[in-house]
Design a protein around this motif. Sequence first.
Motif, PDB file in Angstrom:
ATOM      1  N   LEU A 142      -6.055   3.679  -6.059  1.00  0.00           N
ATOM      2  CA  LEU A 142      -7.164   3.596  -5.103  1.00  0.00           C
ATOM      3  C   LEU A 142      -7.630   5.012  -4.803  1.00  0.00           C
ATOM      4  N   ALA A 181      -2.621   4.982  -3.328  1.00  0.00           N
ATOM      5  CA  ALA A 181      -3.735   5.824  -2.872  1.00  0.00           C
ATOM      6  C   ALA A 181      -3.598   7.225  -3.466  1.00  0.00           C
ATOM      7  N   LEU A 207     -13.349  -0.491  -5.912  1.00  0.00           N
ATOM      8  CA  LEU A 207     -12.143  -1.315  -6.012  1.00  0.00           C
ATOM      9  C   LEU A 207     -11.967  -2.256  -4.803  1.00  0.00           C
ATOM     10  N   LEU A 208     -12.213  -1.771  -3.600  1.00  0.00           N
ATOM     11  CA  LEU A 208     -11.978  -2.632  -2.428  1.00  0.00           C
ATOM     12  C   LEU A 208     -12.943  -3.817  -2.426  1.00  0.00           C
ATOM     13  N   LEU A 226      -1.159  -1.093  -4.354  1.00  0.00           N
ATOM     14  CA  LEU A 226      -2.242  -0.108  -4.426  1.00  0.00           C
ATOM     15  C   LEU A 226      -1.651   1.263  -4.188  1.00  0.00           C
ATOM     16  N   GLY A 251     -12.312   3.917  -2.960  1.00  0.00           N
ATOM     17  CA  GLY A 251     -12.311   2.481  -2.650  1.00  0.00           C
ATOM     18  C   GLY A 251     -13.690   1.837  -2.661  1.00  0.00           C
ATOM     19  N   THR A 252     -14.746   2.594  -2.967  1.00  0.00           N
ATOM     20  CA  THR A 252     -16.096   2.017  -2.856  1.00  0.00           C
ATOM     21  C   THR A 252     -16.361   0.940  -3.909  1.00  0.00           C
ATOM     22  N   TYR A 275       0.861  -1.188   0.000  1.00  0.00           N
ATOM     23  CA  TYR A 275       0.000   0.000   0.000  1.00  0.00           C
ATOM     24  C   TYR A 275       0.896   1.238   0.000  1.00  0.00           C
ATOM     25  N   ARG A 292      -6.501   9.621  -3.252  1.00  0.00           N
ATOM     26  CA  ARG A 292      -7.579  10.535  -2.836  1.00  0.00           C
ATOM     27  C   ARG A 292      -7.038  11.754  -2.096  1.00  0.00           C
TER      28      ARG A 292
END
Length: 323
Positions: free
Chosen positions: A29, A51, A35-36, A49, A32-33, A6, A53
């Motif tokens: 990512l 991140a 992809l996770l 991953l 994540g709503t 991560y 955002r």
Amino acid sequence: MHNFAYIRPTTLRDAAAQLGKEHGKVMLLAGGTDLLGEMKDDLRVPEKLVAIRQLRELQGIRPGRGGLRIGAATLLSDIAESAPVREQAPLLAMAAETVGTPQIRNMATIGGNLCQRPRCWYYRNNYPCFKHGGSVCYSVTGENEYHAILEGGPSYIVHPSDTAPALVALGATVRISTGGRERGVPIEKFFVGPRQDPARENILQPNEILTEIEVPSAPAGSKAVYVKEMVREVWDFALCSVAAMVTTSGGIVGDARIVLGGVAPFPYRALKAEAVLKGRRLDEAAAAAAGAAAVDGARPLSKNAYKVPLTQAVVTRALLSLA
Ligand SMILES: Cc1cc2nc3c(=O)[nH]c(=O)nc-3n(C[C@H](O)[C@H](O)[C@H](O)COP(=O)(O)OP(=O)(O)OC[C@H]3O[C@@H](n4cnc5c(N)ncnc54)[C@H](O)[C@@H]3O)c2cc1C
Ligand code: SF4
């Protein structure tokens, strides 16, 4: 869920430097709503991953000359509530407001909304269909109630995003970056149909990040509406939706943009319906004629013929609300 590294970069350039050349190994990512959930179900198994955002370069809604610039990591709730968006591109605010639940909109970003994967049951249950690199579409002879009636084949997914039809109707441009090189693409050309590549839904390369969406201000004299039909009244994906923007002068339609969601593998521009309206007064007859033209060429599957009259009615209703 499998093991993965991560990474939380602090700049866009650092984020881009993490990306590779192969689809699926390193993934971005955002909220994540989507992809996770996919990773939990082993639909996607990235090694790394990244991140994005939190990246400042991808945040915010900036009013500029002639329109708005919206960072790809801006939350859908911020877009739905933004005064500049409501003023300059109300169609986008309306569409963002219909996405999922308030909880989803408080997590989900506009970039993620445009890049989310399809909801087809076979895809989500890891059947080896076109979307997973196979050479068969199970929905053709199986469950296809929610699938495409226009532009389908060899995959019959419908594009799940509510903001996408609104952005196509508004004539938005997406900005895409590799960290060094940047390009702008009209959003209509961002989406990839299954005939072009049945495994993918957009043009993004593995080393590219969607950074910003440029949304021109709605033209003077225009009115717009987003109408979404769902199985349940709220909190659901569209069975069909329409983003309609009509510009009139002296009561006569000068320009019309009608884009359908939930009925094709990409936001579908109903060009025949647009042509029907131009040069006419927007009355009941014109709205009904445009509704019929919107579904001209529809080829439903065994269980989704209901979408044809539904879409026709939703387009007619949307246009009448603008009359
Ligand atoms: C219960 C539920 C209901 C929902 N209802 C609706 C609905 O009614 N309408 C609707 O439109 N959607 C709906 N959704 C989908 C939801 O809107 C999406 O999951 C969300 O918008 C994805 O945004 P995210 O920021 O969470 O993306 P993520 O899940 O983080 O990412 C999604 C995909 O986009 C890629 N990605 C994200 N940002 C970028 C970027 N900047 N550049 C390149 N690639 C990027 C990721 O790599 C990933 O492949 C629903 C989801 C749920 C769980
Ligand atoms: S519609 Fe697309 S995702 Fe669904 S089974 Fe067919 S190929 Fe797979």
